[in-house]
Motif scaffolding. Structure first.
Motif, PDB file in Angstrom:
ATOM      1  N   VAL A 144      24.739 102.945  40.371  1.00 56.32           N
ATOM      2  CA  VAL A 144      23.994 102.109  41.324  1.00 56.32           C
ATOM      3  C   VAL A 144      23.755 102.913  42.602  1.00 56.32           C
ATOM      4  CG1 VAL A 144      24.029  99.917  42.579  1.00 56.32           C
ATOM      5  CG2 VAL A 144      25.212 100.112  40.383  1.00 56.32           C
TER       6      VAL A 144
ATOM      7  N   ALA B  11      26.832 101.640  35.353  1.00 54.50           N
ATOM      8  CA  ALA B  11      25.577 101.998  36.037  1.00 54.50           C
ATOM      9  C   ALA B  11      25.857 102.899  37.235  1.00 54.50           C
ATOM     10  CB  ALA B  11      24.860 100.731  36.492  1.00 54.50           C
TER      11      ALA B  11
ATOM     12  N   ASP C  92      23.740 103.721  46.223  1.00 52.43           N
ATOM     13  CA  ASP C  92      24.583 103.141  47.280  1.00 52.43           C
ATOM     14  C   ASP C  92      23.760 102.520  48.399  1.00 52.43           C
ATOM     15  OD1 ASP C  92      27.151 103.650  46.236  1.00 52.43           O
ATOM     16  OD2 ASP C  92      26.873 105.779  46.660  1.00 52.43           O
TER      17      ASP C  92
ATOM     18  N   PHE D 147      33.622 102.930  36.506  1.00 52.87           N
ATOM     19  CA  PHE D 147      33.458 104.361  36.269  1.00 52.87           C
ATOM     20  C   PHE D 147      33.502 105.085  37.597  1.00 52.87           C
ATOM     21  CE2 PHE D 147      32.325 105.701  31.950  1.00 52.87           C
ATOM     22  CZ  PHE D 147      32.442 104.476  31.308  1.00 52.87           C
TER      23      PHE D 147
ATOM     24  N   PRO E 270      24.640  96.057  47.540  1.00 52.06           N
ATOM     25  CA  PRO E 270      25.867  95.346  47.135  1.00 52.06           C
ATOM     26  C   PRO E 270      26.630  96.175  46.115  1.00 52.06           C
ATOM     27  CG  PRO E 270      23.919  94.371  46.121  1.00 52.06           C
ATOM     28  CD  PRO E 270      23.422  95.395  47.093  1.00 52.06           C
TER      29      PRO E 270
ATOM     30  N   LYS F  70      38.024  99.000  44.399  1.00 51.40           N
ATOM     31  CA  LYS F  70      37.048  98.164  43.688  1.00 51.40           C
ATOM     32  C   LYS F  70      37.701  96.921  43.089  1.00 51.40           C
ATOM     33  CE  LYS F  70      33.580 101.306  43.662  1.00 51.40           C
ATOM     34  NZ  LYS F  70      32.154 101.143  43.897  1.00 51.40           N
TER      35      LYS F  70
ATOM     36  N   LYS G 143      39.770 104.646  44.139  1.00 51.91           N
ATOM     37  CA  LYS G 143      38.575 103.861  43.757  1.00 51.91           C
ATOM     38  C   LYS G 143      38.981 102.632  42.959  1.00 51.91           C
ATOM     39  CE  LYS G 143      34.762 106.094  43.590  1.00 51.91           C
ATOM     40  NZ  LYS G 143      33.785 107.109  43.213  1.00 51.91           N
TER      41      LYS G 143
ATOM     42  N   CYS H 121      31.231  98.415  34.110  1.00 47.82           N
ATOM     43  CA  CYS H 121      30.169  98.814  35.047  1.00 47.82           C
ATOM     44  C   CYS H 121      29.980 100.322  34.951  1.00 47.82           C
ATOM     45  CB  CYS H 121      30.534  98.403  36.471  1.00 47.82           C
ATOM     46  SG  CYS H 121      30.525  96.623  36.669  1.00 47.82           S
TER      47      CYS H 121
ATOM     48  N   ILE I  13      28.336  96.101  42.872  1.00 51.14           N
ATOM     49  CA  ILE I  13      28.323  95.168  41.730  1.00 51.14           C
ATOM     50  C   ILE I  13      29.703  95.080  41.082  1.00 51.14           C
ATOM     51  CG2 ILE I  13      27.285  94.750  39.456  1.00 51.14           C
ATOM     52  CD1 ILE I  13      24.761  96.261  40.739  1.00 51.14           C
ATOM     53  N   LEU I  14      30.323  96.240  40.868  1.00 46.05           N
ATOM     54  CA  LEU I  14      31.655  96.266  40.254  1.00 46.05           C
ATOM     55  C   LEU I  14      32.660  95.466  41.095  1.00 46.05           C
ATOM     56  CD1 LEU I  14      33.855  97.348  38.314  1.00 46.05           C
ATOM     57  CD2 LEU I  14      33.893  99.454  39.652  1.00 46.05           C
TER      58      LEU I  14
HETATM   59  N1  CTP Z   1      29.195 100.583  41.496  1.00 46.58           N
HETATM   60  C1  CTP Z   1      28.595  99.344  41.545  1.00 46.58           C
HETATM   61  N2  CTP Z   1      27.785  99.039  42.594  1.00 46.58           N
HETATM   62  C2  CTP Z   1      27.563  99.935  43.582  1.00 46.58           C
HETATM   63  C3  CTP Z   1      28.170 101.219  43.524  1.00 46.58           C
HETATM   64  C4  CTP Z   1      28.986 101.510  42.457  1.00 46.58           C
HETATM   65  O1  CTP Z   1      28.793  98.539  40.641  1.00 46.58           O
HETATM   66  N3  CTP Z   1      26.773  99.612  44.577  1.00 46.58           N
HETATM   67  C5  CTP Z   1      30.129 100.858  40.396  1.00 46.58           C
HETATM   68  C6  CTP Z   1      29.648 101.885  39.382  1.00 46.58           C
HETATM   69  O2  CTP Z   1      28.970 101.269  38.311  1.00 46.58           O
HETATM   70  C7  CTP Z   1      30.970 102.515  38.947  1.00 46.58           C
HETATM   71  C8  CTP Z   1      31.853 102.427  40.169  1.00 46.58           C
HETATM   72  O3  CTP Z   1      31.287 101.401  40.978  1.00 46.58           O
HETATM   73  O4  CTP Z   1      31.569 101.754  37.934  1.00 46.58           O
HETATM   74  C9  CTP Z   1      32.027 103.657  40.974  1.00 46.58           C
HETATM   75  O5  CTP Z   1      30.800 104.191  41.363  1.00 46.58           O
HETATM   76  P1  CTP Z   1      30.767 105.444  42.328  1.00 46.58           P
HETATM   77  O6  CTP Z   1      29.330 105.754  42.604  1.00 46.58           O
HETATM   78  O7  CTP Z   1      31.622 106.537  41.753  1.00 46.58           O
HETATM   79  O8  CTP Z   1      31.522 104.872  43.579  1.00 46.58           O
HETATM   80  P2  CTP Z   1      31.109 104.575  45.037  1.00 46.58           P
HETATM   81  O9  CTP Z   1      31.554 103.215  45.368  1.00 46.58           O
HETATM   82  O10 CTP Z   1      29.662 104.857  45.249  1.00 46.58           O
HETATM   83  O11 CTP Z   1      32.035 105.606  45.822  1.00 46.58           O
HETATM   84  P3  CTP Z   1      31.773 107.073  46.357  1.00 46.58           P
HETATM   85  O12 CTP Z   1      30.289 107.273  46.448  1.00 46.58           O
HETATM   86  O13 CTP Z   1      32.445 107.049  47.668  1.00 46.58           O
HETATM   87  O14 CTP Z   1      32.448 107.979  45.362  1.00 46.58           O
END
Ligand code: CTP
Length: 415
Positions: free
Chosen positions: A285, A283, A287, A334, A315, A352, A348, A281, A317-318
């Motif tokens: 995404v 992307a 938030d 990531f 949602p 996750k 994290k 994952c 996704i990861l």
């Molecule tokens: N990711 C995902 N779906 C989301 C948010 C994040 O699949 N809605 C995945 C990203 O593709 C990445 C990982 O989660 O592999 C971490 O994304 P990141 O933006 O760093 O983490 P967040 O969960 O948004 O945490 P924070 O903003 O608190 O750092």
């Protein structure tokens, strides 16, 4: 780690055609990489190419005669253009200029390179390089389509800074990427039989039909990972948000806009596959998304105050993939962190539920930022060890990750 790359081009003969373009200087690096990987390399330099690199540099690097002239009595008697192509296992044209592509599409054989291509019975890999307007022009696009229909393989071009200072698609793929594509032809495919899902790019969350919340992710890292996994033989599905990148060759690509669409496509892929071995994952995404996306454009004149946006969480996704019933054997996430990289990365990874986490340091002084070609990456394989992979290009990081995944599965197999 076993260096599988060192073995894969042994006894392989590459005929490299270098045509006229500033990217010709990268051909020197490509020859060096091919030699390092034990390929036999023979170069043909066109008249245009000779304006940018010399036969002497190519001869020194390839340790072979460099061929430049169809009408050379010496070369024709010693080697001959038919033999040049027949003795190669693969013909690579890097850089392939707009002019050379047009001539090849028309079957012109006035020069050595054109003549040997007409006589060739071997696969041909083209790495186009030109100004972005020349690449996008209908004439070039039509010639490229013609060549593709005739079975030519294409790598790139990629989007990036041009030698002229402009920006756009037309830059030649980097030599390590071309090397990887070449290796793909010769069966360095430790991931064959494995299936992978990769997410890449940003998501765009609509406010109304013309406005959205998005982010600066270019998708370069995710796309490079999809390409690297496919080059090692995996069957790859890429779910991409809106990016300005071509679909990676040999990868089934779904284009989505929003996080909800991205999740649905990932779930459909997961549910329809017999087994999915790998999920990466990458992307960025969004938030949050606007609670309601209006079906008409918000008119500034009819809105007395700046509109308030009610956001709702998207949602994850990861996390969903990492907790799915049909969870892939290896789930990789990531993290882009601006501070406390190690602690944030560990938290994290646990939060996750992924197996590996690739962490990037962003937003610091001198740290690479979103959209750039290089980043400083760390890999967290378990709760303990954080591997510092240093600053490397996104293509190199992708290749290294794909190789690490291949090694992970091979050691898994051996028990
Ligand atoms: N990711 C995902 N779906 C989301 C948010 C994040 O699949 N809605 C995945 C990203 O593709 C990445 C990982 O989660 O592999 C971490 O994304 P990141 O933006 O760093 O983490 P967040 O969960 O948004 O945490 P924070 O903003 O608190 O750092």
């Amino acid at each position: 780690m076993k260096n599988t790359m060192m073995q894969s081009l042994e006894h392989k003969s590459i005929l490299l055609i270098i045509t006229g373009g500033i990217a010709a200087y990268k051909a020197l690096e490509l020859v060096r990489l091919l030699k390092k990987n034990r390929a036999h390399v023979r170069c043909v330099l066109t008249k245009g190419g000779e304006h940018f690199v010399t036969p002497l540099s190519l001869a020194a690097l390839s340790e072979e005669t460099v061929y430049t002239d169809l009408w050379s009595l010496k070369d024709e008697t010693e080697m001959g253009h038919i033999r040049l192509s027949r003795e190669a296992d693969l013909i690579v044209i890097a850089p392939a200029s707009a002019d050379f592509i047009a001539r090849t599409a028309c079957g012109l054989a006035g020069g050595l390179a054109g003549a040997l291509l007409l006589a060739a019975d071997k696969p041909v890999l083209l790495a186009p390089a030109m100004h972005h307007k020349m690449w996008l022009t209908p004439a070039t696009q039509a010639h490229v389509q013609t060549l593709k229909q005739r079975g030519f393989h294409l790598i790139g071009p990629v989007e990036g800074d041009m030698a002229c200072g402009e920006y756009g698609p037309g830059r030649m793929s980097e030599p390590p990427e071309i090397l990887q594509a070449i290796q793909g032809f010769f069966g360095h495919r430790p991931l064959s039989g494995k299936t992978a899902l990769v997410t890449s790019g940003p998501t765009f969350e609509p406010i109304d039909p013309v406005r959205f919340i998005g982010n600066r992710s270019s998708g370069k890292q995710g796309h490079a990972i999809a390409a690297a996994l496919a080059a090692l033989g995996a069957q790859v599905t890429l779910v991409s948000g809106p990016v300005a990148l071509p679909d990676p060759p040999g990868v089934k690509t779904h284009h989505v806009e929003t996080a909800v669409q991205m999740l649905k496509t990932c779930e459909d892929t997961l549910n329809s596959a017999q087994t999915l071995d790998i999920a990466v994952c990458a992307a960025a995404v969004s938030d949050w998304r606007p609670e309601t996306a209006l079906d008409h454009k918000i008119k500034k004149r009819q809105t007395p105050r700046a509109p308030e946006l009610n956001l709702t969480e998207n949602p994850d996704i990861l996390k969903t993939i990492a907790h799915a019933n049909k969870r892939p054997a290896l789930v990789i996430g990531f993290a882009a962190e601006t501070e406390n990289l190690e602690e944030n990365a560990r938290n994290k990874r646990t939060r996750k539920g992924c197996d590996w986490l690739m962490a990037n340091l962003v937003g610091q002084e001198n740290a690479p930022v979103f959209g750039e070609n290089h980043s400083h990456v760390y890999l967290l394989r378990d709760e303990k060890t954080l591997e510092d992979w240093g600053v490397s290009s996104k293509t190199d990081t992708a290749q290294k990750l794909a190789e690490a995944i291949a090694v992970h599965f091979s050691s898994d197999f051996k028990g």
